[in-house]
Design a protein around this motif. Sequence first.
Motif, short mmCIF file in Angstrom:
data_model
loop_
_atom_site.label_atom_id
_atom_site.label_comp_id
_atom_site.label_asym_id
_atom_site.label_seq_id
_atom_site.Cartn_x
_atom_site.Cartn_y
_atom_site.Cartn_z
N GLU A 10 -4.31 7.50 -10.04
CA GLU A 10 -4.39 6.20 -10.70
C GLU A 10 -3.98 5.11 -9.72
O GLU A 10 -2.94 5.24 -9.06
CB GLU A 10 -3.48 6.16 -11.91
N LEU A 11 -4.78 4.05 -9.66
CA LEU A 11 -4.53 2.99 -8.68
C LEU A 11 -3.71 1.86 -9.28
O LEU A 11 -3.38 1.86 -10.47
CB LEU A 11 -5.86 2.46 -8.15
N PHE A 12 -3.41 0.87 -8.43
CA PHE A 12 -2.56 -0.25 -8.82
C PHE A 12 -3.21 -1.16 -9.88
O PHE A 12 -2.52 -1.94 -10.51
CB PHE A 12 -2.24 -1.10 -7.57
N ILE A 13 -4.52 -1.07 -10.04
CA ILE A 13 -5.21 -1.98 -10.97
C ILE A 13 -4.72 -1.77 -12.40
O ILE A 13 -4.26 -0.67 -12.73
CB ILE A 13 -6.76 -1.82 -10.90
N SER A 14 -4.85 -2.83 -13.23
CA SER A 14 -4.35 -2.71 -14.61
C SER A 14 -5.14 -1.62 -15.34
O SER A 14 -6.31 -1.38 -15.04
CB SER A 14 -4.48 -4.04 -15.34
N ARG A 15 -4.49 -0.97 -16.30
CA ARG A 15 -5.15 0.11 -17.03
C ARG A 15 -6.35 -0.40 -17.82
O ARG A 15 -7.32 0.30 -18.03
CB ARG A 15 -4.15 0.81 -17.96
N SER B 196 0.83 -1.21 0.00
CA SER B 196 0.00 0.00 0.00
C SER B 196 0.86 1.26 0.00
O SER B 196 0.47 2.28 -0.55
CB SER B 196 -0.98 0.00 1.17
N LEU B 197 2.03 1.17 0.60
CA LEU B 197 2.93 2.33 0.61
C LEU B 197 3.57 2.57 -0.76
O LEU B 197 3.66 3.69 -1.23
CB LEU B 197 4.01 2.14 1.68
N LEU B 198 3.98 1.48 -1.40
CA LEU B 198 4.76 1.62 -2.64
C LEU B 198 3.94 1.53 -3.92
O LEU B 198 4.26 2.19 -4.91
CB LEU B 198 5.87 0.56 -2.68
N PHE B 199 2.90 0.69 -3.92
CA PHE B 199 2.23 0.41 -5.19
C PHE B 199 0.75 0.75 -5.24
O PHE B 199 0.13 0.56 -6.28
CB PHE B 199 2.40 -1.08 -5.56
N TYR B 200 0.14 1.18 -4.14
CA TYR B 200 -1.32 1.40 -4.17
C TYR B 200 -1.70 2.46 -5.20
O TYR B 200 -2.63 2.28 -5.98
CB TYR B 200 -1.83 1.76 -2.77
N PHE B 201 -0.96 3.57 -5.19
CA PHE B 201 -1.16 4.60 -6.22
C PHE B 201 -0.02 4.50 -7.23
O PHE B 201 1.13 4.30 -6.85
CB PHE B 201 -1.16 5.99 -5.61
N ARG B 202 -0.35 4.67 -8.50
CA ARG B 202 0.70 4.71 -9.52
C ARG B 202 1.42 6.05 -9.46
O ARG B 202 0.80 7.04 -9.06
CB ARG B 202 0.08 4.54 -10.91
#
Lengths: 80, 243
Positions: B121-126, B109-115
């Motif tokens: 933009e969230l971690f989910i695929s585009r 959540s610290l490193l990858f939750y937001f792009r």
Amino acid sequence: MEIKFDEDKIRTDLRIDAKGIGIPTGAADAFIEQTLKATKRAVKGKPAITEKDLIRIISKELEKYNPDFAYVYRNRGKII
Amino acid sequence: MQPQICYNSSMSTLITIGIIVLSVLIMSFLTLVPGTFTLFNHYAQGRFSKKHASDLSFFFILGAEITASCVFLSTFIIVAVFIADTQNTDTSILTWIFIIIMIILSLTSLLFYFRPGKGTELFISRKTARAIDRQARNAKNRSDAFVLGALCGTPELFFTVPLFIITSCEILQLSSTHPMSSMLSYIYIVAPVIPLIICRWQFFHGHNLADIQRSRVHDKHFTRLILSISYLIIAIILLQFRI
């Protein structure tokens, strides 16, 4: 990503955004037509245009009329 | 002996409440469903009358609530059947697994939750993000709104299901007759939709997508930090009191 400048689609999207933000219909239509005119001028003669460039041009034009409108358009696809 | 037992029992109850409060905090800081709801509400207000948009947003919230309840209750039942049944065996391995998962989620959540970038933009695929956006844009009736509300949180289950499991274990540790037991379950079921209700309230009091998105961008790092710290504190609590 290269895209085609589809005026009708952009107009429809902008109308939805304008109404969603709460801009009165008459004012929104005037902003949209001015923006589309300026955008057409900007893309004229360019063989190809990317989606990013198009969003940048349109939001820059919208900024002159309504900052919220420009902000929403600039953040397309960046909300989730 | 008796006072010692009472002390341990009340301490354990406090730890359970602490873990559940942190889980509720995490659930209310996860932004995929509120983000989708904001988009959905914006498009609905842009395409339909205020009354119809309000109706659709209600069904979106209903879908999100029913899914959250079903996933939590299913997890609760599975935990009750498979994990609480193993009371006689050593559960420290299981606790260690949860601690490791919490630490992984804290880092994630610290490193990858937001792009990286200016937006949220969230971690989910585009591809998934575009599909959700398209669905939010095209939803026109109650069933579309309900389905979108019910399914848009699926990519975030990675962050929520481990919390559901830990919370279920904690609630099961309280006696079923304990007055807190059912109350904590109700709070946990209602918690995921509180951000949606606040968001709906904001929309119907004159705020627009630009206002809400600006505040989301402004709070992005804070959100990331709260998520990470909360997962980490849960890991520390488990390590300190449940092994």
